[in-house]
Design an enzyme around this catalytic site. Structure first.
Site, PDB file in Angstrom:
ATOM      1  N   GLU A   1      56.573  54.149  -2.796  1.00  0.00           N
ATOM      2  CA  GLU A   1      57.743  54.780  -1.622  1.00  0.00           C
ATOM      3  C   GLU A   1      58.913  54.306  -2.525  1.00  0.00           C
ATOM      4  O   GLU A   1      59.108  53.133  -2.787  1.00  0.00           O
ATOM      5  CB  GLU A   1      57.160  54.160  -0.682  1.00  0.00           C
TER       6      GLU A   1
ATOM      7  N   LYS B   1      55.937  61.318   6.027  1.00  0.00           N
ATOM      8  CA  LYS B   1      55.652  59.959   6.411  1.00  0.00           C
ATOM      9  C   LYS B   1      56.086  60.015   8.176  1.00  0.00           C
ATOM     10  O   LYS B   1      56.872  60.652   8.442  1.00  0.00           O
ATOM     11  CB  LYS B   1      56.729  58.880   6.056  1.00  0.00           C
TER      12      LYS B   1
ATOM     13  N   CYS C   1      53.290  53.533   3.512  1.00  0.00           N
ATOM     14  CA  CYS C   1      53.681  52.197   3.938  1.00  0.00           C
ATOM     15  C   CYS C   1      53.363  51.837   5.509  1.00  0.00           C
ATOM     16  O   CYS C   1      52.074  51.754   5.779  1.00  0.00           O
ATOM     17  CB  CYS C   1      55.009  52.114   3.792  1.00  0.00           C
TER      18      CYS C   1
END
Length: 490
Positions: A55, A155, A188
């Protein structure tokens, strides 16, 4: 199949808040993409069929909404578009980064997953449309070995990312490969939440996950390699996790994880990136995963006590099960109960009891959660260990409900140091740790000296208690914990 992940030390903008033009942004990103390209070539030479990058690896971080804009590519977000950016450069504007990634995949005949910033114009008739007329997303893209864009994922659980928008709905994205079937993807902070990570894996019965991350390690319970391994173990999946490498920010920790073996990299000392290539088995879907047995727990089916390997532990689990109010149990041969104390760990107020002597049985409770420990130390060292419990809403750097039973090495010899970040230990310990968890989602953490992961001998549900046991850790024990996520109480 052979997988690769690259832990990348990004070339960062010296001033991410400054407004620059697209040409300057492309120049900076191009320097990172040059490194990506070298790593794709190296991975392909070693036979890798898929490679994952971290990321924020291409553009960096700490932008404002305005200052990141020149760094954003346009990505058509629909399954209807079949597009090969390397071969069809003319289809959309502002797709230079996608074109380079697509060509890397095509030229090296490899599946490639990367993370970048993307933009999407919106109409003011859209009630969610930001005032500047565009959405900005933190996006993963996946290309097949012919350079086709096969999946995009935006995300959902942003971590203080003010430059980006949360997509209107959680997205469940995966792509198909000829060598290992379907790969799901998320990013993440997503790994700590039900949506979309858990939903995606369960809904589509996925066994492989690609996971770009920019993770700041937090010991003792949330270092990158520790939690990535626990996730692979809990869901019985393979995870290809690529983290960014910036030790000054506490960022390192990547790996290729299976439920029973891992190839990890954690390095807070040196600089530069690291390519990990490993051959791992394809997990087939008929394999029973831990959560399926957790569903049995949900239905409250009692198992006979005798299914546990250790008789002493059977008796205890059955005995404790029978107790209406969990009292504190005396250590054998000890008239004195060890003192309870409180200390902050991971910004939460844990209730602890110290581990004294070479062996013993302990219990500590908070709210509805009781944690139990049997332990034996082959060698008595001058290291303080404690058993801690927390059952509550975690509210710092994100809000989520945690139930945790944790055996940790303390930072020093005083109780107040329990919960501190510790990276080295000399005491190998035999232990059985269990708790009456209220959620089926338990992540078994086992971390040893030097931030290496270890694997439990046994774990699972018995009589409404989740347990983990280990006869002799591979090196000094840092953390053995059951990290439960009670998603419904977030």
């Amino acid at each position: 199949y052979v997988a690769a992940v690259y832990e990348h030390e990004s070339i960062l903008s010296p001033n991410p808040r400054a407004l620059v033009d697209r040409r300057s942004a492309l120049e900076l990103m191009g320097r990172n993409l040059d490194i990506y390209e070298q790593q794709v070539v190296a991975a392909a030479r070693q036979g890798a069929q898929i490679i994952v990058f971290p990321e924020d690896g291409i553009h960096g971080f700490n932008f404002t909404r305005r200052s990141i804009y020149p760094y954003l590519d346009f990505v058509p977000h629909s399954y209807s578009v079949k597009w090969n950016p390397c071969r069809e450069t003319y289809l959309f504007n502002d797709t230079e980064v996608l074109q380079r990634l697509s060509c890397m995949a095509l030229n090296n005949k490899i599946f490639l997953v990367a993370n970048l910033g993307t933009k999407q114009p919106c109409e003011h008739t859209d009630p969610r449309c930001p005032s500047d007329g565009r959405y900005q997303f933190n996006t993963n893209v996946a290309f097949n070995d012919a350079g086709m864009l096969v999946a995009t994922y935006r995300k959902h659980n942003l971590y203080f990312e003010y430059a980006f928008n949360v997509p209107p709905e959680p997205e469940y994205k995966f792509f198909d490969t000829p060598f290992a079937g379907k790969f799901g993807m998320f990013t993440c902070f997503d790994i700590l939440f039900f949506e979309p990570a858990v939903h995606l894996i369960r809904q589509y019965n996925l066994k492989q996950v690609v996971y770009p991350t920019a993770w700041m390690n937090q010991l003792p319970l949330l270092s990158a390699v520790e939690f990535q391994q626990a996730f692979a173990t809990a869901f019985n999946v393979n995870i290809l996790a690529a983290n960014i490498h910036h030790p000054t920010l506490g960022m390192t920790g990547s790996g290729i994880y299976t439920p029973v073996k891992s190839f990890i990299y954690h390095n807070m000392e040196s600089y530069g990136g690291k390519l990990i290539v490993a051959e791992i088995p394809v997990i087939t879907t008929n394999y029973k995963n831990n959560l399926e047995s957790n569903e049995r727990f949900r239905e409250n089916l009692h198992h006979s006590c005798k299914t546990l390997s250790s008789a002493s532990m059977d008796d205890q689990v059955c005995f404790r099960e029978g107790q209406e109010t969990p009292g504190r149990v005396l250590e054998k041969g000890n008239e004195q109960l060890p003192p309870l104390f409180y200390a902050e760990m991971m910004y939460d107020n844990f209730t602890f009891v110290p581990i004294l002597g070479e062996k013993g049985e302990l219990q500590v409770c908070a709210n509805t959660l009781c944690c139990y420990l049997n332990y034996q130390r082959a060698v008595l060292t001058d290291e303080l260990y404690a058993l801690g419990v927390f059952d509550g809403l975690h509210t710092v750097h994100g809000t989520y409900y945690v139930q945790a039973c944790a055996l940790v090495k303390c930072g020093g010899l005083s109780f107040s140091t329990c919960g501190q970040e510790v990276t080295d230990a000399t005491a190998p310990i035999d232990f059985q740790l269990w708790g009456n968890m209220s959620t089926p989602y338990i992540f078994p953490l086992l971390l040893t000296s030097g931030i290496t992961v270890d694997f439990a001998d046994h774990m699972g549900w018995r009589n409404n208690h989740y347990f983990i046991s280990k006869n002799r850790t591979s090196s000094g024990l840092l953390t053995a914990a059951l990290y439960g996520r009670w998603y419904e109480k977030d």
